[in-house]
Structures are given as structure tokens and as C-alpha cells.
Design an enzyme around this catalytic site. Structure first.
Site, PDB file in Angstrom:
ATOM      1  N   ASP A   1       3.332  -4.359   7.995  1.00 41.79           N
ATOM      2  CA  ASP A   1       2.111  -3.565   7.879  1.00 41.79           C
ATOM      3  C   ASP A   1       0.933  -4.526   8.003  1.00 41.79           C
ATOM      4  O   ASP A   1       0.608  -5.253   7.063  1.00 41.79           O
ATOM      5  CB  ASP A   1       2.107  -2.844   6.524  1.00 41.79           C
ATOM      6  CG  ASP A   1       0.773  -2.172   6.231  1.00 41.79           C
ATOM      7  OD1 ASP A   1      -0.139  -2.244   7.074  1.00 41.79           O
ATOM      8  OD2 ASP A   1       0.639  -1.580   5.135  1.00 41.79           O
TER       9      ASP A   1
ATOM     10  N   CYS B   1      -4.926   2.675  -3.523  1.00 42.91           N
ATOM     11  CA  CYS B   1      -3.661   3.177  -2.945  1.00 42.91           C
ATOM     12  C   CYS B   1      -2.554   2.133  -3.089  1.00 42.91           C
ATOM     13  O   CYS B   1      -1.718   1.966  -2.189  1.00 42.91           O
ATOM     14  CB  CYS B   1      -3.823   3.574  -1.483  1.00 42.91           C
ATOM     15  SG  CYS B   1      -5.103   4.795  -1.205  1.00 42.91           S
TER      16      CYS B   1
ATOM     17  N   LYS C   1     -10.209  -0.309  10.540  1.00 34.64           N
ATOM     18  CA  LYS C   1     -10.421  -1.512   9.719  1.00 34.64           C
ATOM     19  C   LYS C   1     -10.812  -2.700  10.588  1.00 34.64           C
ATOM     20  O   LYS C   1     -11.122  -3.773  10.078  1.00 34.64           O
ATOM     21  CB  LYS C   1      -9.157  -1.821   8.915  1.00 34.64           C
ATOM     22  CG  LYS C   1      -8.834  -0.751   7.860  1.00 34.64           C
ATOM     23  CD  LYS C   1      -7.688  -1.159   7.008  1.00 34.64           C
ATOM     24  CE  LYS C   1      -7.062  -0.017   6.254  1.00 34.64           C
ATOM     25  NZ  LYS C   1      -7.908   0.557   5.209  1.00 34.64           N
TER      26      LYS C   1
ATOM     27  N   GLN D   1      -4.358  -4.885   7.037  1.00 37.10           N
ATOM     28  CA  GLN D   1      -5.401  -5.766   6.490  1.00 37.10           C
ATOM     29  C   GLN D   1      -5.372  -7.145   7.135  1.00 37.10           C
ATOM     30  O   GLN D   1      -6.120  -8.032   6.721  1.00 37.10           O
ATOM     31  CB  GLN D   1      -5.233  -5.904   4.966  1.00 37.10           C
ATOM     32  CG  GLN D   1      -5.416  -4.609   4.204  1.00 37.10           C
ATOM     33  CD  GLN D   1      -6.841  -4.073   4.210  1.00 37.10           C
ATOM     34  OE1 GLN D   1      -7.771  -4.735   4.669  1.00 37.10           O
ATOM     35  NE2 GLN D   1      -7.017  -2.864   3.724  1.00 37.10           N
TER      36      GLN D   1
ATOM     37  N   HIS E   1       0.870  -1.187   0.000  1.00 39.92           N
ATOM     38  CA  HIS E   1       0.000   0.000   0.000  1.00 39.92           C
ATOM     39  C   HIS E   1       0.910   1.242   0.000  1.00 39.92           C
ATOM     40  O   HIS E   1       2.044   1.184   0.500  1.00 39.92           O
ATOM     41  CB  HIS E   1      -0.832  -0.043   1.288  1.00 39.92           C
ATOM     42  CG  HIS E   1      -1.835   1.056   1.429  1.00 39.92           C
ATOM     43  ND1 HIS E   1      -1.499   2.321   1.868  1.00 39.92           N
ATOM     44  CD2 HIS E   1      -3.172   1.079   1.213  1.00 39.92           C
ATOM     45  CE1 HIS E   1      -2.597   3.062   1.912  1.00 39.92           C
ATOM     46  NE2 HIS E   1      -3.626   2.337   1.514  1.00 39.92           N
TER      47      HIS E   1
END
Ligand code: C6P
Length: 407
Positions: A201, A365, A227, A204, A124
Site C-alpha cells: 500500500d 483510519c 495524495k 503515503q 490503514h
């Protein structure tokens, strides 16, 4: 059949019960942001109704209650990702801010011209641009782990890309554009074999699977609350205590100090050293409530239901002529990106909206992913545990409707 009581769960999410353009809302844009249960909304509202005060600052009762609730949320996050100590959990605005914090506070002071930062092709922008900015500031070089046509990382050259000049490897746990679950535990071990620290990261990943930072042995792990069914504007940075101790603060101001004079400022201890200014107190409390909510349902149960939704959606969409799924990795979480032949994804999104279907269309993104596949955008359906198999059928119906209109 689901392991979850979906009817009861959906009662907790008031936003899901509305009509859009004369159709029941089908919310399949969870990778962009998730919806919030009453338990989270009430936690935030009750804080403002009963406890609102600044934290760490007052001896009065409201301030003590606000501080207890804020620090209680930190404890919940610590347990949620299995960190060793609450000193390792820094509240931030979200994944983006956390990556920037690590880039500026951890990596920048050690970086010299010619040094290297390693990311992957499926990151991302939040895990690309902060490193690019750092390279521009220091003369360091950004290296990229390549990707295969199915949307998996090609790790055949990983050991060569991890060089004596690599100062950090920063990798997404789950791709937001493709849904790929990356083998980060193995990648972390390979980086550590060369003493290279790793940032993951997890934006998600945390809404969909059990994350154990000690088992992964990552050095930093970042994620956003919104999220994972919590409010916007709150997230967390996990960092190993030894690394955080050695880092200088990123921002200066109130609460991150022990004493200030014009001659010298002594910084606060962890985690407060990295939390300058009045924090997002209600957001943190909402994040704590979201973690309670997920834990009550059982993360393994959520993951199992979402996996079943993904399998059902993948089978049904694959069976449709003229539809191509972008991202067909063997290990995937909750994301179905697709293209309908002859139709721009933005048109897909607009026609879907007319039928009450909310998905995201665009580059998500992750423009290098689009460049890799030679496409401007995708239509992306992304699932959460409150989605139903009927909603998968609505997605398939939406695609058929688009095809009828463009026939
Ligand atoms: N992805 C999406 O629609 P923030 O904006 O800081 O909460 O999260 C940034 C971010 C970082 N990493 C990954 C893998 C992400 O998916 C995101 C946010 C959203 O896919 C909004 S662009």
C-alpha cells in the site's frame, strides 16, 4: 534553505493564498489529501473545454484525443513507478479500490478455510478491512506483524508469520498515522523466499519518494492520485503482468470485453480487463499532469525538502514541554503525530483552525495504531513540498497557543 524555489512553487497552488479566520492558511493536512497546482487544474479544465469525449469508443476526433490523453497518463504512471509495461497499470478510484480488487480477484479464488493473510499492526483500514471481509467470506485467518513502541514493525517473528498457508502479505510502505517508512524491500524478499506474493500500500509513499516496483519486486503496488497533487477519484494498481493475466476481472461491463453474447463473454486484454465502464478520464489526465509536475521539480528534491521540514518540526516539537510525539521510528516520511498533555486532539484541531492551521485530528483510519498506543486519537501535521519552515514555526506557535488556553 531549501533545494526548491518555494516562492515560485507556491504561486502554482492558488488555494494556499487565502486567509482562514483572519490568518494566512497553513495547510498541514497533506496525508489526508494534497493541494493541486494550476498545471493539474488546467489539464482537467482543458480536457473538458477542448477534448471531452468517451475513451476507446469513438472514431471521431474528440474521442481519439481523449483516448490519447487517457492512455498517455497511463504511460506516465508506468514510468513513474518503473513498471515494465502499461498492461501492468490499472486505473482505479484509489488505493482502497485497488486493495479490494486484489483481494477479490487475486486472493479470493485461491483461498480456503484455514489459509492465512498477513498484514501489519500499522495498516490503514483500507489494508485491513478488505482482508477481514475476505476472511469472513472464506474462513481464512488474518495474522498481524507486531509493532514496537517507537512505531516500527517488529520483524523478529516475520519468518514464522510467513507460513505455508500464507496466501498474501499486504503491507503499507509508509504509515499514515506514524510516518514510519517500512523496510518493504527486505520484507518482500523474505516473503518471496517462501513463494508468498506481496501487495504494497503505497498511498503515503508515492507523494514523497522515488518508487521503483521492479527494484522492490513487489507483486502489487497501490496508490491514490489525490495524495500526490492529482484529483480525487483516481488512482492506480500496479500488478505484475503474469499475475494480472491469470486473474479474472473484478467488475463486468463495457470496455472490459472483446465480445459478448448470451452464451459467452470474451474478456478484453490487459489493462482494460479490469476497467469496466466509463473511467475517470479527467482524473487520469490530472494524475498525468501531477506526475509531470513532480518530475519537473525532481522527486529527490521534494524528498530532501520534506525531510528537512520533518527534522525541523520534530526538533522544535520535541523541545516543547507537555507534548508527546507518537511515532518516532528511525525512518520517517512527512508525518508528525502528537498529543498535547491534558488536551483532546479534537480541541487541538479546533484551536488550530482558529489560527488558520489545517491539520487532521482523529484516529486517521488506523484504529489499531491508536489501540496500540492506548490513545483515542492524535493531532497529525503532515507536510508536502510546498510547505515552508515558517509554517513549521506556525505549527509550534499553534501548540503554544493551545497550551496557553488550557493552562
Ligand atoms: N489516508 C489519511 O488521512 P483512499 O481513501 O483510497 O484514497 O486511500 C486510502 C488509504 C490507504 N492507505 C493509506 C496508508 C492511507 O493513508 C490511505 C488514506 C488518508 O491518512 C485518508 S483516511
Amino acid at each position: 534553505m531549501s533545494v526548491l524555489d518555494l516562492a515560485a512553487i507556491r504561486q502554482d497552488f492558488p488555494i494556499l493564498h487565502q486567509q482562514i479566520n483572519g490568518h494566512p492558511l497553513v495547510y498541514l493536512d497533506n496525508a489526508a489529501t494534497s493541494q493541486k497546482p494550476n498545471q493539474v487544474i488546467d489539464a482537467v479544465a482543458n480536457y473538458y473545454r477542448q477534448d471531452n469525449a468517451n475513451v476507446h469508443r469513438g472514431v471521431h476526433r474528440l474521442s481519439q484525443r481523449a483516448t490519447d490523453a487517457y492512455e498517455g497518463a497511463r504511460d506516465k504512471i508506468r514510468d513513474f513507478v518503473n513498471a515494465q509495461s502499461d498492461k501492468e497499470i490499472i486505473f482505479v478510484r484509489g488505493a482502497t479500490e485497488a486493495v479490494n480488487l486484489v483481494a477479490q480477484s487475486f486472493v479470493r479464488p485461491q483461498l480456503q478455510a484455514g489459509d492465512e493473510i498477513l498484514i501489519s499492526h500499522m495498516e490503514h483500514h483500507a489494508n485491513i478491512v478488505p482482508w477481514q471481509m475476505l476472511c469472513e467470506q472464506t474462513g481464512a485467518k488474518l495474522n498481524v506483524i507486531p509493532m514496537t513502541k517507537v512505531g516500527e514493525l517488529d520483524l523478529s517473528t516475520l519468518d514464522e508469520l510467513l507460513t505455508s498457508k500464507t496466501k498474501i502479505m499486504a503491507i503499507g510502505h509508509v504509515s499514515n498515522a506514524l510516518g514510519t517508512i517500512n523496510p518493504i524491500k527486505d520484507m518482500i524478499a523474505r516473503a518471496h523466499a517462501k513463494n508468498i506474493p506481496v501487495l504494497v500500500d503505497g498511498a503515503q509513499a508515492v507523494p514523497h519518494m522515488i518508487v521503483d516496483v521492479q527494484d522492490l519486486d513487489c507483486d502489487f503496488y497501490v496508490f491514490s492520485g489525490h495524495k500526490m497533487f492529482a484529483p480525487t477519484g483516481i488512482g492506480a494498481l500496479y500488478g505484475k503482468q503474469t499475475l494480472l493475466e491469470a486473474m479474472s476481472p473484478w467488475q463486468g461491463g463495457g470496455d472490459m470485453i472483446l465480445s459478448v453474447s448470451f452464451a459467452h463473454t470474451e474478456y478484453n486484454e490487459l489493462p482494460y480487463k479490469f476497467e469496466a465502464g466509463t473511467p475517470n478520464i479527467s482524473g487520469a489526465i490530472g494524475l498525468g499532469a501531477a506526475i509531470d509536475y513532480m518530475n519537473n521539480l525532481g522527486i529527490a528534491n521534494l524528498a530532501a525538502h520534506e525531510h528537512a521540514l520533518l527534522i525541523a518540526a520534530t526538533e522544535k516539537v520535541t523541545a516543547l514541554p507537555g507534548v508527546r510525539i507518537i511515532g518516532t521510528a528511525a525512518q520517517k516520511a512527512s508525518v508528525l503525530s502528537f498529543m498535547i498533555e491534558g488536551v483532546h486532539p479534537h480541541d487541538v484541531g479546533t484551536i488550530f483552525d482558529q489560527q488558520g492551521l489545517a491539520i487532521r485530528t482523529g484516529h486517521h483510519c488506523a484504529q489499531p495504531v491508536m489501540q496500540f498506543f492506548g490513545i483515542p486519537a492524535t493531532a497529525r501535521a503532515s507536510f508536502a513540498f510546498y510547505n515552508t519552515f515558517d509554517e513549521i514555526d506556525a505549527l509550534v506557535g499553534g501548540i503554544k497557543k493551545v497550551q496557553e488556553l488550557f493552562a
